[in-house]
Design an enzyme around this catalytic site. Structure first.
Site, PDB file in Angstrom:
ATOM      1  N   TRP A 102     -35.697  68.881  64.624  1.00 39.49           N
ATOM      2  CA  TRP A 102     -36.345  69.902  63.793  1.00 39.49           C
ATOM      3  C   TRP A 102     -37.231  69.270  62.731  1.00 39.49           C
ATOM      4  CZ3 TRP A 102     -36.685  73.866  66.489  1.00 39.49           C
ATOM      5  CH2 TRP A 102     -35.614  74.353  67.238  1.00 39.49           C
ATOM      6  N   ASP A 172     -35.417  72.398  55.050  1.00 39.41           N
ATOM      7  CA  ASP A 172     -35.032  73.373  56.075  1.00 39.41           C
ATOM      8  C   ASP A 172     -33.505  73.475  56.015  1.00 39.41           C
ATOM      9  OD1 ASP A 172     -34.311  74.675  58.413  1.00 39.41           O
ATOM     10  OD2 ASP A 172     -35.475  73.389  59.756  1.00 39.41           O
ATOM     11  N   LYS A 196     -28.588  81.571  62.356  1.00 39.18           N
ATOM     12  CA  LYS A 196     -27.466  80.646  62.433  1.00 39.18           C
ATOM     13  C   LYS A 196     -26.296  81.154  61.596  1.00 39.18           C
ATOM     14  CE  LYS A 196     -30.351  78.129  64.686  1.00 39.18           C
ATOM     15  NZ  LYS A 196     -31.272  77.096  64.283  1.00 39.18           N
TER      16      LYS A 196
HETATM   17  C1  LIG Z   1     -32.614  76.640  64.829  1.00 42.97           C
HETATM   18  C2  LIG Z   1     -33.328  75.764  63.887  1.00 42.97           C
HETATM   19  C3  LIG Z   1     -34.723  75.789  63.759  1.00 42.97           C
HETATM   20  C4  LIG Z   1     -35.599  76.664  64.615  1.00 42.97           C
HETATM   21  O1  LIG Z   1     -35.513  77.954  64.192  1.00 42.97           O
HETATM   22  P1  LIG Z   1     -36.424  79.117  64.832  1.00 42.97           P
HETATM   23  O2  LIG Z   1     -36.070  80.268  63.951  1.00 42.97           O
HETATM   24  O3  LIG Z   1     -35.988  79.272  66.250  1.00 42.97           O
HETATM   25  O4  LIG Z   1     -37.838  78.703  64.719  1.00 42.97           O
HETATM   26  C5  LIG Z   1     -35.311  74.982  62.810  1.00 42.97           C
HETATM   27  N1  LIG Z   1     -34.577  74.178  62.033  1.00 42.97           N
HETATM   28  C6  LIG Z   1     -33.232  74.117  62.139  1.00 42.97           C
HETATM   29  C7  LIG Z   1     -32.462  73.202  61.250  1.00 42.97           C
HETATM   30  C8  LIG Z   1     -32.572  74.904  63.066  1.00 42.97           C
HETATM   31  O5  LIG Z   1     -31.240  74.841  63.164  1.00 42.97           O
END
Ligand SMILES: *Cc1c(COP(=O)(O)O)cnc(C)c1O
Length: 360
Positions: A102, A172, A196
């Site tokens: 990511w 993030d 999540k």
């Molecule tokens: C799942 C995830 C993403 C991607 O998220 P989307 O909403 O599918 O774009 C990005 N960063 C992390 C840390 C994730 O767990």
């Protein structure tokens, strides 16, 4: 009705109480005679939902007044472009720490917009640790430093944030959102996809320090301009109304449990149970450096691919679903987000013990 224990990395489990409340309110939300799905996002009744969600989030995360809370769409991945468009606009430089896919994707996207530098990476050991950095590693004129706080695929987490001095830190937090208290004042921005730990898919929450806003490049698409969303209280266009409503129910659930300190305590107890088992098992082992282990995503292997596949197959049949590791790493991964009850982790450990006896 029988519900499985769902260890998916996302979309993932939601608290059963939340699902029941949503079901009970499906046809008639609080006497409005409508489902939240059917409401105008400009109605008074919906306004109380979105405002309520924001104020609960502010309360639980202790978000200071000089931070904006934005309810956005496009997933975390859309922010990979929005972040450089909005913030990489002083020196045009941004520094990244690459701790997994990511972070790497965010880095590649930002590269389209300016001078990006990967200051450190743990790719050399399949992202099984968090690289150490010091303030001197970052370019003093960088517009921001970017990290991925909890690495969903590899199961690592920052326990200590990198020291970036005066450079704004952007993180993030998709897979650790609301899992424990977080000092928002240490960041210029934190953001994450909701699917999540916070709500169903479709909602991205961004928390941004106000003084960083208003510097977006002229070419920034209106929908990616954080200032536009801030000026319009996340109602510039139609927001993901129903997902924000579920988010509010999840926030109420966390508040009723006792807030983020309590959430952390519960998450630590669950993770400890699983890690203790892995550390003592002769068959299974965790894949991550101990000091960097995530509370949310726990990858593990047997060391034998056929046995891994057998475990995934038998655990699925026994009602433990989505334990297969990410397609890029193999093995297994148990995602034990807020909504996973401790009974689910206990039952998984019992199942692993039994599997070890039969196959060890
Ligand atoms: C799942 C995830 C993403 C991607 O998220 P989307 O909403 O599918 O774009 C990005 N960063 C992390 C840390 C994730 O767990």
């Amino acid at each position: 009705m029988s519900r499985v224990y769902n260890f998916s990395a996302g979309p993932s489990m939601l608290p059963e109480e939340v699902l029941k409340k949503a079901a009970a309110e499906m046809l008639d939300y609080e006497g409005s005679g409508q489902s939240v799905m059917e409401m105008s996002h400009r109605s008074k009744v919906y306004d109380s939902i979105i405002k309520g969600a924001e104020s609960l989030l502010r309360e639980l995360m202790n978000i200071p007044d000089n931070y904006k809370v934005l309810f956005l769409q496009g997933g975390a991945s859309t922010q990979f472009a929005a972040i450089p468009l909005n913030f990489m606009n002083g020196s045009g430089k941004a520094d990244f720490i690459i701790t997994g896919q990511w972070a790497k994707k965010a880095f590649s996207e930002a590269k389209k917009y300016g001078d990006v530098k990967a200051v450190a990476s743990s790719e050399d050991e399949v992202y099984t640790y968090i690289p150490k950095t010091s303030k001197e590693d970052f370019r003093s004129d960088a517009d921001y430093v970017y990290i991925c706080m909890n690495n969903t695929i590899y199961g690592t987490v920052y326990k200590n944030l990198p020291d970036t001095g005066d450079i704004p830190l952007i993180a993030d937090i998709s897979s650790c959102f609301l899992s424990e208290p977080l000092d928002v004042t240490k960041f210029g921005m934190v953001y994450g996809g909701a699917q999540k730990n916070v709500a169903p898919a479709g909602l991205t929450i961004a928390i941004i320090r106000e003084d960083l806003l208003g510097k977006a490049r002229d070419i920034t698409p209106t929908m990616l301009n954080y200032q536009i969303h801030a000026d319009n209280d996340s109602l510039y266009n139609t927001p993901p109304c129903y997902t924000i409503y579920i988010c509010k129910l999840v926030l109420e659930w966390i508040k009723n449990l006792g807030g983020l300190e309590k959430m952390k305590e519960l998450n630590e107890a669950k993770a400890k149970m699983l890690y203790d088992f892995l550390d003592n098992s002769k068959l299974f082992k965790g894949t991550v450096k101990k000091e960097d282990r995530s509370l949310m995503n726990v990858p593990f292997v047997t060391g034998n691919e056929e046995l891994d596949a057998k475990f995934v197959k038998e655990s699925t049949a026994a009602g433990f679903v989505n334990l297969k590791g990410h397609r890029t790493v193999g093995g297994m991964r148990a995602s034990i987000y807020n909504a996973m009850p401790i009974e689910g982790v206990k039952a998984l450990v019992d199942f692993m013990e039994k599997f070890e006896k039969e196959n060890g």
